[in-house]
Write an enzyme that holds these catalytic residues in place. Sequence first.
Site, PDB file in Angstrom:
ATOM      1  N   ASP A 133       0.792  -1.220  -0.106  1.00 40.21           N
ATOM      2  CA  ASP A 133      -0.108   0.043   0.058  1.00 40.21           C
ATOM      3  C   ASP A 133       0.795   1.129  -0.013  1.00 40.21           C
ATOM      4  O   ASP A 133       2.034   1.063   0.489  1.00 40.21           O
ATOM      5  CB  ASP A 133      -0.867   0.134   1.472  1.00 40.21           C
ATOM      6  N   LYS A 134       0.424   2.260  -0.275  1.00 40.95           N
ATOM      7  CA  LYS A 134       1.191   3.688  -0.681  1.00 40.95           C
ATOM      8  C   LYS A 134       1.741   4.025   0.717  1.00 40.95           C
ATOM      9  O   LYS A 134       2.886   4.263   0.777  1.00 40.95           O
ATOM     10  CB  LYS A 134       0.271   4.650  -1.205  1.00 40.95           C
TER      11      LYS A 134
END
Length: 240
Positions: A103-104
């Site tokens: 995930d970012k």
Amino acid sequence: MRIDKLLANMGYGTRKEVKGLLKGGNVRVNGQPEKSPKTHIDPAHDSVTVMGEEVEYREFIYLMMNKPGDLISATEDANETTVIDILQPEDYIFDPFPVGRLDKDTEGLLLITNDGQLNHRLTSPKKDVGKTYYARIDGRVTESDVAKFSEGVILDDGYKTKPGELTILSSGEHSEIELTITEGKFHQVKRMFEAVDKKVTYLKRISMGELELDPELELGEYRELTDEEVDYLKSMTNLD
């Protein structure tokens, strides 16, 4: 492989620039001048030099990155900076891609390669490759949570996860844990803790199998995997 493609892939310029090198008499194949960009060569057996420098051909590249929390795990994006965008030109030319995704806002170990077969093996659910995360949690993580995770928990969409190995590092109003899972569902670690009424506030992947994130890598830094590390990943997935 056409010689112009080989030289372009090895960073000697664009196809147009490589064509200029060839026409200028700067390239030799097995000691003989070669001017045609269409000439086919065998990189494993033919000797190619550019202005006297031996061209070392590599088909694949294998990188380990300590992903920061402001990059997305993708090859390109119209709005966001990707993990590929920060690669050096000599690595970017191999057209690599991230293995799986983080995930970012998740930091830590990310493998990047252009070896599609290894990527498939490492991300295949059938291979049960364990991925270990360090996380900080809002809420007290208990042995009851450890037991639930070991059996698999029900996510918000009704999916029951495979068993996860949860280790409590500290427990209190804010807890610290390590969690090893063999799946990669969307936001899985966060959703597993939501299933036991807790919230992940920080997440970092620290290992895949026995391959650990290099502690010398600062956020945003990366290095090539050693031959031993590549051999380990291939052996872990039964890839010769």
